[in-house]
Design an enzyme around this catalytic site. Structure first.
Site, PDB file in Angstrom:
ATOM      1  N   GLU A 216       0.789  -1.238   0.000  1.00 10.48           N
ATOM      2  CA  GLU A 216       0.000   0.000   0.000  1.00 10.48           C
ATOM      3  C   GLU A 216       0.824   1.293   0.000  1.00 10.48           C
ATOM      4  O   GLU A 216       0.561   2.200   0.783  1.00 10.48           O
ATOM      5  CB  GLU A 216      -0.940   0.010   1.210  1.00 10.48           C
ATOM      6  CG  GLU A 216      -1.874  -1.175   1.233  1.00 10.48           C
ATOM      7  CD  GLU A 216      -2.838  -1.148   2.410  1.00 10.48           C
ATOM      8  OE1 GLU A 216      -2.687  -0.311   3.314  1.00 10.48           O
ATOM      9  OE2 GLU A 216      -3.751  -1.987   2.412  1.00 10.48           O
TER      10      GLU A 216
ATOM     11  N   GLU B 149      -5.798 -10.870  -1.426  1.00  7.48           N
ATOM     12  CA  GLU B 149      -6.642 -10.723  -0.220  1.00  7.48           C
ATOM     13  C   GLU B 149      -8.120 -10.670  -0.596  1.00  7.48           C
ATOM     14  O   GLU B 149      -8.869  -9.815  -0.121  1.00  7.48           O
ATOM     15  CB  GLU B 149      -6.259  -9.426   0.511  1.00  7.48           C
ATOM     16  CG  GLU B 149      -4.797  -9.347   0.873  1.00  7.48           C
ATOM     17  CD  GLU B 149      -4.423  -8.064   1.597  1.00  7.48           C
ATOM     18  OE1 GLU B 149      -5.310  -7.327   2.048  1.00  7.48           O
ATOM     19  OE2 GLU B 149      -3.211  -7.790   1.690  1.00  7.48           O
TER      20      GLU B 149
HETATM   21  C1  XIL Z   1      -6.133  -6.504   8.180  1.00 11.99           C
HETATM   22  C2  XIL Z   1      -6.329  -7.672   9.131  1.00 11.99           C
HETATM   23  O1  XIL Z   1      -7.083  -8.676   8.474  1.00 11.99           O
HETATM   24  C3  XIL Z   1      -7.037  -7.182  10.376  1.00 11.99           C
HETATM   25  O2  XIL Z   1      -7.116  -8.240  11.326  1.00 11.99           O
HETATM   26  C4  XIL Z   1      -6.263  -6.018  10.986  1.00 11.99           C
HETATM   27  O3  XIL Z   1      -6.987  -5.502  12.072  1.00 11.99           O
HETATM   28  C5  XIL Z   1      -6.047  -4.917   9.950  1.00 11.99           C
HETATM   29  O4  XIL Z   1      -5.411  -5.477   8.821  1.00 11.99           O
HETATM   30  N1  XIL Z   1      -4.974  -4.854   3.512  1.00 11.99           N
HETATM   31  C6  XIL Z   1      -3.910  -5.573   3.991  1.00 11.99           C
HETATM   32  C7  XIL Z   1      -4.067  -6.423   5.180  1.00 11.99           C
HETATM   33  O5  XIL Z   1      -2.855  -5.607   3.328  1.00 11.99           O
HETATM   34  O6  XIL Z   1      -2.880  -6.479   5.939  1.00 11.99           O
HETATM   35  C8  XIL Z   1      -5.192  -5.969   6.058  1.00 11.99           C
HETATM   36  O7  XIL Z   1      -5.389  -6.938   7.071  1.00 11.99           O
HETATM   37  C9  XIL Z   1      -6.447  -5.773   5.232  1.00 11.99           C
HETATM   38  C10 XIL Z   1      -6.233  -4.714   4.177  1.00 11.99           C
END
Ligand code: XIL
Length: 505
Positions: A321, A433
């Protein structure tokens, strides 16, 4: 008979003892008192039973003062939890159902569910929780300003003794075996439930930790602070691996691959990492010190994982990100402020230097189907290709059915897929994701979601040659980070949803 009687009695006692040890199934009953509930407070707050058979907390002087109760939770078991909460003091107030757990004398906390309760309305909070390895577990409900009161009732907790999956359902990893790896992300406690993990292993071939390999999990701020103090050398970095070991151990034992997430990120990274002496009150360190810290962190994480789990971690999200949400530029963060605009390039340079040969290095981002962000993510990737340090791009893919426009997803994939690495091979792609939110848990929405998943997988099929893996960000809705949008392929009881069948049939 005389000889058998003691034996029978022993057997009976054993059966009773075993029966007493069976799974928790508890609903609060305040008809005869506070039922084991007490006020979590340093003194002053009290709980009492009301005429409407709720448990009222009064005399609060701190926001953490709350009604709580101890429960004997078993590590690795999954619990369904629900509670009603009501407040009469303001138009609306947020509440949180949380757990305070203690291990080796240290208490730590997790928020499990949230709700907003309107004045005078009993409001429901519910969730699923997999218990961790703790000596004591206290469930409690907190919310509202420190001096306000509220009531809870019908607190319910039971162990979910569900079957994982459904006998005979297809396996995602097998269905897609000739196209790409199929993976999932896990929350820490899921790994402690061996039956659950056996089921996940039958469905998925590659695993990612949702949080346990992020900088806030691996960087040891306390030890780093001490090391700087002892040596006067600001470039000292100490790391710790206790949180990420369970999944890595399991993966190594089960011959399962892991995708590492994530080495460098603006979020879930202690701000102390960027500051002199690792104190969040101190000024930021210089670019040189920060680059040395970044290199040391990446080196230690990659060396430790390579030495202890050779071959297990096949790929890493090196930077997550970095693109700004608007404007063709990098996001402003402590990384850009301290290191500058080349922090992404430097992170990849170090990751390439220390990663085991063959480890695939990814840049990962979200919303890369949205026009400006699509351009920035491609700029980042292009500059890493020019450096010769990147293997692939990860589309996070957090979508919402009915909102996300699949046409743009298609365009973003087509544009990214055109890129060629320095060795002449096409860039690798990863759906890192995936989850697809819906507004509520209805059959109609499940069908809309299933159609969306189906169309996505038709698109992924077209790029199967370049896609290395598709990972859903979690397996069951109730343990998703977007639990309120029911975004995954399995429901909270681990049963396949229409979306599952829409991508395996
Ligand atoms: C999220 C996790 O799933 C949560 O448990 C945490 O509170 C916040 O992060 N993009 C990403 C992930 O790259 O690392 C994030 O994961 C979701 C959005």
């Amino acid at each position: 008979m005389k000889k058998i009687l003691p034996l029978l009695l022993m057997l009976l006692c054993l059966t009773i003892a075993l029966a007493e040890d069976t799974a928790i199934d508890y609903t609060s009953d305040f008809s005869e008192g506070t039922d084991g509930w007490y006020a979590r407070s340093a003194g002053g707050a009290e709980v009492s039973v009301t005429a409407e058979k709720g448990l009222l907390i009064t005399g609060r002087t701190a926001t953490w003062n709350s009604p709580g109760r101890d429960f004997d939770l078993v590590c690795g078991k999954t619990y369904a939890l629900s509670v009603l909460v009501k407040q009469d003091e303001t138009a609306s107030t947020g509440f949180i159902l949380s757990i305070a757990h203690t291990a080796n004398g240290t208490e730590s906390y997790e928020n499990l569910a949230k709700c907003t309760a309107k004045q005078g309305e009993w409001t429901l909070m519910q969730c699923t929780y997999v218990a961790g390895q703790y000596d004591r577990n206290v469930l409690y409900v907190e919310g509202g300003a420190a001096d306000t009161s509220y009531q809870i009732k019908d607190f319910c907790i039971y162990e979910q003794t569900q079957a994982y999956g459904k006998p005979g359902i297809p396996s995602l990893k097998e269905v897609y075996a000739d196209k790409f790896d199929f993976g999932t992300a896990v929350v820490a406690n899921e790994v402690l439930d061996s039956d659950r993990m056996d089921f996940y292993k039958s469905q998925f071939g590659i695993f990612t930790y949702g949080n346990e390999m992020k900088p806030d999990a691996l960087l040891d701020v306390g030890a780093s602070m001490k090391a700087v103090r002892a040596t006067g050398d600001e470039t000292q970095v100490c790391v710790k691996f206790d949180r990420c070991k369970p999944l890595l151990d399991w993966a190594q034992k089960n011959g399962v691959k892991v995708h590492g997430h994530t080495l460098v990120w603006h979020s879930q990274t202690p701000s102390a990492f960027f500051r002199e002496g690792y104190s969040s009150k101190n000024p930021l360190v210089s670019r040189e010190v920060m680059l040395a810290r970044m290199e040391s962190y990446i080196r230690q994480v990659l060396e430790w994982t390579n030495e202890n789990y050779p071959g297990v971690i096949v790929s890493w999200d090196v930077v997550n990100e970095a693109a700004a949400d608007s404007g063709r530029k990098l996001r402003d963060s402590l990384w850009t402020q301290v290191v500058g605009q080349d922090f992404v390039n430097r992170a990849f340079e170090y990751a390439r230097k220390y990663a085991a040969e063959g480890t695939k290095l990814y840049y990962n981002d979200y919303n890369s189907e949205i026009s400006m962000k699509a351009l920035v993510t491609r700029d980042i990737v292009d500059s890493l290709i020019a450096d010769g340090t990147i293997d692939g791009y990860g589309f996070q893919s957090h979508y919402t059915a009915g909102q996300t426009n699949l046409f743009y997803v298609q365009v973003a994939m087509k544009e990214m897929a055109k890129r060629t690495l320095q060795d002449g091979t096409p860039i690798r792609l990863r759906i890192s994701e995936l989850d697809v939110g819906i507004p509520s848990n209805t059959q109609d929405n499940w069908q809309t979601q299933a159609r969306f998943y189906n169309e996505l997988f038709q698109l992924y099929g077209q790029y199967a040659d370049q896609i290395e893996a598709v990972h859903t960000w979690g397996t069951v809705d109730s343990l998703s980070w977007r639990a309120d949008s029911y975004p995954l392929l399995f429901d909270s009881m681990c049963q396949p949803k229409p979306a599952f069948f829409a991508i395996v049939d």
